[in-house]
Scaffold this motif. Structure first.
Motif, PDB file in Angstrom:
ATOM      1  N   ALA A   1      -2.780  22.069   5.916  1.00  0.00           N
ATOM      2  CA  ALA A   1      -1.848  23.143   6.255  1.00  0.00           C
ATOM      3  C   ALA A   1      -1.020  22.787   7.480  1.00  0.00           C
ATOM      4  CB  ALA A   1      -2.615  24.445   6.482  1.00  0.00           C
ATOM      5  N   ALA A   2      -1.666  22.313   8.541  1.00  0.00           N
ATOM      6  CA  ALA A   2      -0.954  22.034   9.793  1.00  0.00           C
ATOM      7  C   ALA A   2       0.051  20.904   9.632  1.00  0.00           C
ATOM      8  CB  ALA A   2      -1.959  21.703  10.890  1.00  0.00           C
ATOM      9  N   GLN A   3      -0.313  19.886   8.875  1.00  0.00           N
ATOM     10  CA  GLN A   3       0.604  18.758   8.690  1.00  0.00           C
ATOM     11  C   GLN A   3       1.863  19.185   7.952  1.00  0.00           C
ATOM     12  OE1 GLN A   3      -0.310  15.610   5.721  1.00  0.00           O
ATOM     13  NE2 GLN A   3      -0.202  14.192   7.456  1.00  0.00           N
ATOM     14  N   ARG A   4       1.709  19.959   6.891  1.00  0.00           N
ATOM     15  CA  ARG A   4       2.862  20.336   6.075  1.00  0.00           C
ATOM     16  C   ARG A   4       3.714  21.400   6.764  1.00  0.00           C
ATOM     17  NH1 ARG A   4      -0.557  20.276   0.318  1.00  0.00           N
ATOM     18  NH2 ARG A   4      -1.743  18.412   0.906  1.00  0.00           N
ATOM     19  N   ILE A   5       3.070  22.334   7.452  1.00  0.00           N
ATOM     20  CA  ILE A   5       3.830  23.305   8.242  1.00  0.00           C
ATOM     21  C   ILE A   5       4.548  22.598   9.384  1.00  0.00           C
ATOM     22  CG2 ILE A   5       3.659  25.309   9.781  1.00  0.00           C
ATOM     23  CD1 ILE A   5       1.322  26.278   8.020  1.00  0.00           C
ATOM     24  N   GLY A   6       3.875  21.634   9.999  1.00  0.00           N
ATOM     25  CA  GLY A   6       4.488  20.878  11.083  1.00  0.00           C
ATOM     26  C   GLY A   6       5.723  20.137  10.639  1.00  0.00           C
ATOM     27  N   PHE A   7       5.662  19.512   9.470  1.00  0.00           N
ATOM     28  CA  PHE A   7       6.848  18.842   8.938  1.00  0.00           C
ATOM     29  C   PHE A   7       7.979  19.836   8.722  1.00  0.00           C
ATOM     30  CE2 PHE A   7       9.373  18.112   5.098  1.00  0.00           C
ATOM     31  CZ  PHE A   7      10.068  16.968   5.481  1.00  0.00           C
TER      32      PHE A   7
ATOM     33  N   ASP B   1      -5.048  23.216  17.427  1.00  0.00           N
ATOM     34  CA  ASP B   1      -5.498  21.842  17.683  1.00  0.00           C
ATOM     35  C   ASP B   1      -4.965  20.877  16.634  1.00  0.00           C
ATOM     36  OD1 ASP B   1      -6.851  22.732  19.901  1.00  0.00           O
ATOM     37  OD2 ASP B   1      -8.820  22.794  18.919  1.00  0.00           O
ATOM     38  N   GLU B   2      -5.049  21.266  15.370  1.00  0.00           N
ATOM     39  CA  GLU B   2      -4.617  20.379  14.295  1.00  0.00           C
ATOM     40  C   GLU B   2      -3.098  20.256  14.276  1.00  0.00           C
ATOM     41  OE1 GLU B   2      -5.158  17.525  11.749  1.00  0.00           O
ATOM     42  OE2 GLU B   2      -6.897  18.670  12.474  1.00  0.00           O
ATOM     43  N   PHE B   3      -2.385  21.341  14.579  1.00  0.00           N
ATOM     44  CA  PHE B   3      -0.922  21.265  14.621  1.00  0.00           C
ATOM     45  C   PHE B   3      -0.482  20.311  15.727  1.00  0.00           C
ATOM     46  CE2 PHE B   3       3.383  22.412  15.638  1.00  0.00           C
ATOM     47  CZ  PHE B   3       3.944  22.808  14.432  1.00  0.00           C
ATOM     48  N   ARG B   4      -1.121  20.408  16.887  1.00  0.00           N
ATOM     49  CA  ARG B   4      -0.794  19.504  17.985  1.00  0.00           C
ATOM     50  C   ARG B   4      -1.029  18.054  17.566  1.00  0.00           C
ATOM     51  NH1 ARG B   4      -0.929  20.600  23.427  1.00  0.00           N
ATOM     52  NH2 ARG B   4      -2.252  22.429  23.082  1.00  0.00           N
ATOM     53  N   LYS B   5      -2.140  17.817  16.901  1.00  0.00           N
ATOM     54  CA  LYS B   5      -2.483  16.467  16.459  1.00  0.00           C
ATOM     55  C   LYS B   5      -1.450  15.937  15.463  1.00  0.00           C
ATOM     56  CE  LYS B   5      -6.111  14.012  13.877  1.00  0.00           C
ATOM     57  NZ  LYS B   5      -7.429  14.177  13.192  1.00  0.00           N
ATOM     58  N   GLN B   6      -1.076  16.754  14.495  1.00  0.00           N
ATOM     59  CA  GLN B   6      -0.151  16.315  13.453  1.00  0.00           C
ATOM     60  C   GLN B   6       1.257  16.119  14.002  1.00  0.00           C
ATOM     61  OE1 GLN B   6      -1.042  15.346  10.485  1.00  0.00           O
ATOM     62  NE2 GLN B   6      -3.179  15.950  10.756  1.00  0.00           N
ATOM     63  N   PHE B   7       1.710  17.024  14.876  1.00  0.00           N
ATOM     64  CA  PHE B   7       3.034  16.885  15.461  1.00  0.00           C
ATOM     65  C   PHE B   7       3.109  15.640  16.337  1.00  0.00           C
ATOM     66  CE2 PHE B   7       6.175  17.692  18.813  1.00  0.00           C
ATOM     67  CZ  PHE B   7       7.301  17.943  18.041  1.00  0.00           C
ATOM     68  N   THR B   8       2.045  15.381  17.089  1.00  0.00           N
ATOM     69  CA  THR B   8       2.006  14.205  17.961  1.00  0.00           C
ATOM     70  C   THR B   8       2.050  12.917  17.153  1.00  0.00           C
ATOM     71  OG1 THR B   8       0.775  15.421  19.642  1.00  0.00           O
ATOM     72  CG2 THR B   8       0.663  13.025  19.738  1.00  0.00           C
ATOM     73  N   ALA B   9       1.381  12.930  15.996  1.00  0.00           N
ATOM     74  CA  ALA B   9       1.408  11.738  15.142  1.00  0.00           C
ATOM     75  C   ALA B   9       2.813  11.471  14.607  1.00  0.00           C
ATOM     76  CB  ALA B   9       0.424  11.906  13.990  1.00  0.00           C
ATOM     77  N   MET B  10       3.552  12.542  14.314  1.00  0.00           N
ATOM     78  CA  MET B  10       4.916  12.370  13.797  1.00  0.00           C
ATOM     79  C   MET B  10       5.913  12.056  14.914  1.00  0.00           C
ATOM     80  SD  MET B  10       5.298  15.255  10.761  1.00  0.00           S
ATOM     81  CE  MET B  10       4.403  16.613  11.544  1.00  0.00           C
TER      82      MET B  10
ATOM     83  N   GLU C   1       3.263  24.759  24.668  1.00  0.00           N
ATOM     84  CA  GLU C   1       4.306  23.755  24.447  1.00  0.00           C
ATOM     85  C   GLU C   1       3.676  22.440  24.018  1.00  0.00           C
ATOM     86  OE1 GLU C   1       7.886  23.297  27.146  1.00  0.00           O
ATOM     87  OE2 GLU C   1       6.817  21.436  27.609  1.00  0.00           O
ATOM     88  N   ILE C   2       4.193  21.877  22.936  1.00  0.00           N
ATOM     89  CA  ILE C   2       3.670  20.608  22.439  1.00  0.00           C
ATOM     90  C   ILE C   2       4.685  19.515  22.764  1.00  0.00           C
ATOM     91  CG2 ILE C   2       2.796  19.356  20.439  1.00  0.00           C
ATOM     92  CD1 ILE C   2       2.040  22.009  19.206  1.00  0.00           C
ATOM     93  N   ASN C   3       4.436  18.849  23.851  1.00  0.00           N
ATOM     94  CA  ASN C   3       5.296  17.795  24.376  1.00  0.00           C
ATOM     95  C   ASN C   3       4.401  16.589  24.618  1.00  0.00           C
ATOM     96  OD1 ASN C   3       7.101  16.175  25.756  1.00  0.00           O
ATOM     97  ND2 ASN C   3       7.618  17.697  27.313  1.00  0.00           N
ATOM     98  N   PRO C   4       4.146  15.800  23.568  1.00  0.00           N
ATOM     99  CA  PRO C   4       3.082  14.790  23.611  1.00  0.00           C
ATOM    100  C   PRO C   4       3.118  13.859  24.814  1.00  0.00           C
ATOM    101  CG  PRO C   4       3.911  15.011  21.387  1.00  0.00           C
ATOM    102  CD  PRO C   4       4.812  15.819  22.256  1.00  0.00           C
ATOM    103  N   ALA C   5       4.288  13.420  25.231  1.00  0.00           N
ATOM    104  CA  ALA C   5       4.385  12.481  26.357  1.00  0.00           C
ATOM    105  C   ALA C   5       4.673  13.185  27.680  1.00  0.00           C
ATOM    106  CB  ALA C   5       5.471  11.441  26.077  1.00  0.00           C
ATOM    107  N   GLN C   6       4.659  14.524  27.656  1.00  0.00           N
ATOM    108  CA  GLN C   6       4.921  15.311  28.869  1.00  0.00           C
ATOM    109  C   GLN C   6       6.223  14.887  29.547  1.00  0.00           C
ATOM    110  OE1 GLN C   6       2.921  18.032  29.718  1.00  0.00           O
ATOM    111  NE2 GLN C   6       2.143  17.499  27.675  1.00  0.00           N
TER     112      GLN C   6
END
Length: 481
Positions: A243-249, A277-286, A324-329
Motif C-alpha cells: 500500500a505505502a509503495q503504490r500510494i507513495g508513487f 514508517d513504511e511510507f517514509r521507507k518507500q519514498f526514501t528508496a525512490m 516532513e519526509i526529506n531523506p537527506a535533510q
C-alpha cells in the motif's frame, strides 16, 4: 503600467484572432462535414510524427516551465500515453466509425434503425498547467478521430511548453483544422464564451463552474475534467509495503500536482504508525535526495508553492502533527521550489488542507475503525475524481466498489486507470461530467444521429386516422399488453 497596457493590447489581438480562427474553422467544417477514415487516420499519424520528432524539445520545455520537471515523469505521464492513445485510436477507429444497427419493433416493420456517428463541428479544449502535453493531446486525438476541427487554449503558466506546442501544431496542421491559442486569463474567458459545438475543460472545480456558465449562454455541451479530494483506503490486512509503495508513487509523481493523486489516506487507527514508517521507507528508496535530484519535480510556480506552504502553516497552527519526509535533510527553501512530501496527522475539518484539493506533496492521514466508517467518511463529502482501495480480500473490494461513487477507481494501485486506453476517464458530481479516452472520447466528440429508414411499403398507414378501425383495434390488442 506600460507592461499592463502592452498585455491588454496583446490580449485584444489574440481574442480577435481567436474569433477569426473560429469562423474559419466553422467554414472549413461546412465544406467537409464528414472527413473520411483515411483523412482522420492521416491527421492522427501527422500528430504522432511531430510528437516523436520533437519529444526532446517538449521534455526540455516542460522542465523549464517547472524549473525542474523529471524527464522520466514527462516521458511516462505525458509522451508515452499521448503516443499510445494515438496508436490505440488508429487501431480501432474504423470500427468506431461504422454505423451501429439497432432493433426495430415489429410495429414499425419493414424498416431499419441505425446510429450514425457524425462530427460535431468545432471543438474547444482548455488545457491546465500540470500535464500540458498529455492534456492537450488526449482531447485532440479524440476530437480528430471524431472528424472535428479543434481549437486548443494552452495554460499561461507553462509558457515554454505552450509556445512550443503552438509552433509544432502550426507546422503540422492548417489553422482551420487545428489551432493553438496562448494568452492570459482574459483570453481564456473569451475562449470559453465562443459558441463551440463542444467544449472540454480540465482544471479546478471553481473555474469549471465559470466555464460551464459561459458555455451555457451558447447551449454548448461541456465535458468538465475537474478534481477533488481523491481518497486512498488502506485495508486492515493489506501488506503495508504494497500500500505505502503504490500510494507513495501516486503522490510523488509530479510532486503531487496531479488531478487523480491520492489526496488523503484512510488508514486503520492501529496501523497509522506502520503506514508512516513504511511510507517514509518507500519514498526514501525512490527519492534519496530531493534538491538536486532530477527525478523529483518542483512546484510549478511561486503562487502554487505559497499556497501549499499556507496549507502547512494553517494545519500546524490548528494542531496537526506534520511529518516532513526529506531523506537527506536538505535545505529546500533557498532558491528552489521543491517541497518534500509532508504527512499530516491529527487533522481537523476546519483546516484548509482538509477542505480544498491539495494538488501538491502533502498527504493527510485519517484514521478509521472499520470499513463502513471509512466509506461513510467518503460518502459524506463531494464525489472525488478517483478512489483507491488497497486490500486483497475480494469481498471487501466488491463492498467498497458497490458502496462508493467516484469518477474512476483503482484497486491496489494508484493513477493507473487513467493510462488504460480502453477505459473512459471522467469525473462525477463536483469532480466533473462526461468522459473521454479511447472509444468514449470518439463518442463524446461525435453526434450520435438516430436514423429510422423505410422504403416503399408504409406500415405506418395502419395507425392513420380515421381511428377506431379493425386494424387499430388489432394493433392495440397486439402491442398494448
Amino acid at each position: 503600467m506600460v507592461a499592463t497596457v502592452v498585455q491588454l493590447t496583446e490580449s485584444k489581438k489574440q481574442i480577435q484572432q481567436n474569433h477569426r480562427i473560429f469562423d474559419d474553422q466553422k467554414k472549413a467544417f461546412r465544406n467537409n462535414p464528414m472527413p473520411s477514415l483515411t483523412e482522420r487516420q492521416e491527421n492522427l499519424k501527422r500528430l504522432k510524427r511531430v510528437l516523436l520528432a520533437n519529444q526532446d524539445r517538449l521534455l526540455e520545455a516542460m522542465d523549464r516551465d517547472f524549473s525542474c520537471r523529471s524527464r522520466d515523469e514527462s516521458l511516462i505521464a505525458e509522451v508515452m500515453p499521448s503516443v499510445q492513445g494515438i496508436n490505440y485510436t488508429l487501431k480501432n477507429l474504423n470500427g468506431w466509425m461504422k454505423p451501429s444497427k439497432r432493433h426495430v419493433s415489429m410495429l414499425f416493420q419493414p424498416a431499419s434503425n441505425q446510429v450514425h456517428y457524425q462530427p460535431k463541428g468545432v471543438v474547444g479544449v482548455i488545457v491546465p498547467w500540470n500535464y500540458p502535453l498529455y492534456l492537450a493531446v488526449g482531447p485532440l486525438v479524440a476530437s480528430l478521430s471524431a472528424g472535428n476541427r479543434t481549437m486548443i487554449k494552452m495554460s499561461e503558466f507553462t509558457p515554454h511548453t505552450s509556445a512550443l506546442f503552438r509552433e509544432l501544431i502550426e507546422s503540422t496542421f492548417p489553422e482551420d483544422l487545428v489551432s493553438v491559442v496562448n494568452g492570459e486569463a482574459d483570453v481564456a474567458a473569451d475562449f470559453s464564451a465562443l459558441p463551440f459545438d463542444h467544449l472540454l475543460f480540465t482544471g479546478s472545480t471553481s473555474v469549471g463552474k465559470l466555464v460551464m456558465k459561459a458555455a451555457a449562454e451558447n447551449l454548448t455541451p461541456v465535458t468538465l475534467e475537474l478534481g477533488g479530494k481523491s481518497p486512498a483506503i488502506v485495508a486492515s490486512d493489506v501488506p503495508m509495503e504494497d500500500a505505502a509503495q503504490r500510494i507513495g508513487f501516486g503522490k510523488a509523481l509530479n510532486a503531487g500536482q496531479t488531478c487523480v493523486a491520492p489526496d488523503y489516506v484512510l488508514c486503520p487507527a492501529d496501523r497509522v504508525d506502520a503506514f508512516v514508517d513504511e511510507f517514509r521507507k518507500q519514498f526514501t528508496a525512490m527519492y534519496p535526495t530531493l534538491r538536486d535530484n532530477d527525478d523529483y519535480t518542483a512546484i510549478i510556480n511561486e503562487r502554487q508553492y505559497d499556497r501549499l506552504q499556507s496549507y502547512l502553516e494553517d494545519a500546524r497552527s490548528k494542531g496537526a502533527n506534520l511529518i516532513e519526509i526529506n531523506p537527506a535533510q536538505e535545505n529546500l527553501k533557498d532558491g528552489t521550489r521543491k517541497m518534500p512530501i509532508t504527512l499530516a496527522l491529527n487533522t481537523t475539518p476546519d483546516m484548509k488542507l482538509m477542505q480544498d484539493e491539495i494538488f501538491g506533496p502533502i498527504l493527510p492521514i485519517i484514521t478509521y475503525g472499520n470499513l463502513d466508517e471509512a466509506i461513510h467518511y467518503i460518502n459524506d463529502r463531494p464525489r472525488p475524481l478517483a478512489l483507491y482501495y488497497f486490500g486483497y480480500e475480494k469481498s471487501q473490494q466488491d463492498y467498497v466498489t458497490t458502496n462508493t461513487h467516484s469518477g474512476g477507481m483503482c484497486i491496489n494501485d494508484a493513477l493507473m486507470h487513467v493510462a488504460q486506453d480502453d477505459l473512459p476517464f471522467g469525473g462525477v458530481g463536483d469532480s466533473g461530467m462526461g468522459h473521454y479516452h479511447g472509444k468514449e472520447g470518439f463518442l463524446t466528440f461525435s453526434h450520435q444521429r438516430a436514423i429510422f429508414s423505410k422504403q416503399r411499403f408504409n406500415s405506418g398507414k395502419f395507425v392513420y386516422a380515421p381511428h377506431g378501425t379493425t386494424a387499430h383495434k388489432l394493433i392495440y390488442k397486439m402491442f398494448i399488453r
